[in-house]
Motif scaffolding. Sequence first.
Motif, short mmCIF file in Angstrom:
data_model
loop_
_atom_site.label_atom_id
_atom_site.label_comp_id
_atom_site.label_asym_id
_atom_site.label_seq_id
_atom_site.Cartn_x
_atom_site.Cartn_y
_atom_site.Cartn_z
N VAL A 18 0.84 -1.21 0.00
CA VAL A 18 0.00 0.00 0.00
C VAL A 18 0.87 1.25 0.00
O VAL A 18 0.62 2.20 -0.75
N LEU A 19 1.92 1.26 0.81
CA LEU A 19 2.81 2.42 0.88
C LEU A 19 3.53 2.64 -0.45
O LEU A 19 3.74 3.78 -0.87
N THR A 20 3.88 1.56 -1.11
CA THR A 20 4.54 1.66 -2.41
C THR A 20 3.59 2.27 -3.44
O THR A 20 3.99 3.12 -4.25
N GLU A 21 2.33 1.85 -3.39
CA GLU A 21 1.32 2.39 -4.31
C GLU A 21 1.07 3.87 -4.07
O GLU A 21 0.96 4.66 -5.01
N LYS A 22 0.98 4.24 -2.80
CA LYS A 22 0.62 5.61 -2.44
C LYS A 22 1.81 6.58 -2.55
O LYS A 22 1.63 7.76 -2.82
N TYR A 23 3.01 6.05 -2.32
CA TYR A 23 4.21 6.90 -2.32
C TYR A 23 5.20 6.34 -3.35
O TYR A 23 5.04 6.51 -4.52
N ASP A 24 6.23 5.65 -2.86
CA ASP A 24 7.15 4.97 -3.77
C ASP A 24 7.88 3.88 -3.00
O ASP A 24 7.75 3.75 -1.79
N LYS A 25 8.64 3.10 -3.72
CA LYS A 25 9.30 1.93 -3.15
C LYS A 25 10.28 2.30 -2.04
O LYS A 25 10.34 1.63 -1.01
N ASN A 26 11.05 3.36 -2.26
CA ASN A 26 12.06 3.76 -1.27
C ASN A 26 11.41 4.23 0.03
O ASN A 26 11.87 3.88 1.13
N TYR A 27 10.34 5.02 -0.09
CA TYR A 27 9.65 5.52 1.10
C TYR A 27 9.02 4.36 1.86
O TYR A 27 9.10 4.29 3.10
N ALA A 28 8.43 3.45 1.12
CA ALA A 28 7.80 2.28 1.75
C ALA A 28 8.83 1.46 2.53
O ALA A 28 8.59 1.05 3.66
N ALA A 29 9.98 1.25 1.92
CA ALA A 29 11.04 0.47 2.58
C ALA A 29 11.54 1.18 3.84
O ALA A 29 11.78 0.55 4.87
N GLU A 30 11.68 2.50 3.75
CA GLU A 30 12.17 3.30 4.89
C GLU A 30 11.19 3.23 6.06
O GLU A 30 11.58 3.01 7.21
N ILE A 31 9.88 3.42 5.76
CA ILE A 31 8.87 3.40 6.81
C ILE A 31 8.75 2.02 7.45
O ILE A 31 8.65 1.89 8.68
N MET A 32 8.79 0.99 6.65
CA MET A 32 8.65 -0.36 7.20
C MET A 32 9.87 -0.73 8.05
O MET A 32 9.73 -1.44 9.06
N LYS A 33 11.04 -0.25 7.66
CA LYS A 33 12.24 -0.51 8.46
C LYS A 33 12.12 0.16 9.83
O LYS A 33 12.42 -0.45 10.87
N LYS A 34 11.68 1.41 9.84
CA LYS A 34 11.49 2.12 11.10
C LYS A 34 10.37 1.48 11.93
O LYS A 34 10.46 1.41 13.15
N SER A 35 9.35 1.02 11.23
CA SER A 35 8.18 0.44 11.90
C SER A 35 8.53 -0.82 12.68
O SER A 35 7.98 -1.06 13.75
N LYS A 36 9.42 -1.61 12.13
CA LYS A 36 9.78 -2.87 12.78
C LYS A 36 10.37 -2.63 14.16
O LYS A 36 10.00 -3.29 15.14
N THR A 37 11.27 -1.65 14.26
CA THR A 37 11.89 -1.30 15.54
C THR A 37 10.86 -0.67 16.47
O THR A 37 10.80 -0.97 17.66
N LEU A 38 10.04 0.21 15.90
CA LEU A 38 9.03 0.91 16.69
C LEU A 38 7.98 -0.04 17.21
O LEU A 38 7.51 0.11 18.35
N TYR A 39 7.62 -1.03 16.42
CA TYR A 39 6.61 -2.00 16.85
C TYR A 39 7.06 -2.72 18.13
O TYR A 39 6.27 -2.88 19.07
N ARG A 40 8.30 -3.12 18.17
CA ARG A 40 8.81 -3.78 19.37
C ARG A 40 8.67 -2.87 20.59
O ARG A 40 8.22 -3.31 21.66
N ARG A 41 9.03 -1.61 20.43
CA ARG A 41 8.94 -0.67 21.55
C ARG A 41 7.50 -0.46 21.99
O ARG A 41 7.19 -0.42 23.18
N LEU A 42 6.59 -0.33 21.01
CA LEU A 42 5.19 -0.13 21.34
C LEU A 42 4.63 -1.30 22.15
O LEU A 42 3.91 -1.12 23.13
#
Length: 208
Positions: A18-42
Amino acid sequence: MKYNGFYFWLFSKPMKAVLTEKYDKNYAAEIMKKSKTLYRRLVEEADDIGADNPMAYNELFALAFVAPYLASEKQIPPETVQLMMERGLYYVKWYFEMTDLNTDKGKKANKKNIVKYVKWYTAEKEAAYPTSFKIDFVGQPYENACYYRITRCPICTYCKKIGVEELMPLLCELDNVMITLQHGILHREQTIASGGEYCDYYITGNRE
């Protein structure tokens, strides 16, 4: 809360798509990378509701979609997060479609986890985990109906605490999607997220 990365892993692919469709591949990869670490903290900073809690998966599931929203610093609009949620459910729709709420077997399977939780959440468990889900069957429409109420929701409380309460109504709407995939209809009057006293679940088959 005890960390479990299964749900983030499970929904990572449709969320990234969905992020790739709405934005682009690089942004999607960046957000998902950050999300993985953030998910653990949450997860680890959420209230402990018991490692063996039969309903803990609900919060782990919900936080998987909260993580990208916060990782983007709320630059991803709630509507896009909602699309990520819906795509996530349809990604595993085969699992939900195994339950047919038009049958007695399906109704029993649907209510099984709730009954299991009610039995698990004894007075001792509530003393140990006072912020966990609170469930009752008050106001049951008729005997043996697939009906229950959630009168305390740790997901809603935590979303308010971390400042993402705007996502809660969208998370509640996922109940409709899940039940639709189970060949059912959710008849609901209110939710805690929308200011109600409880979230009611009165479920019938879509052919009833």
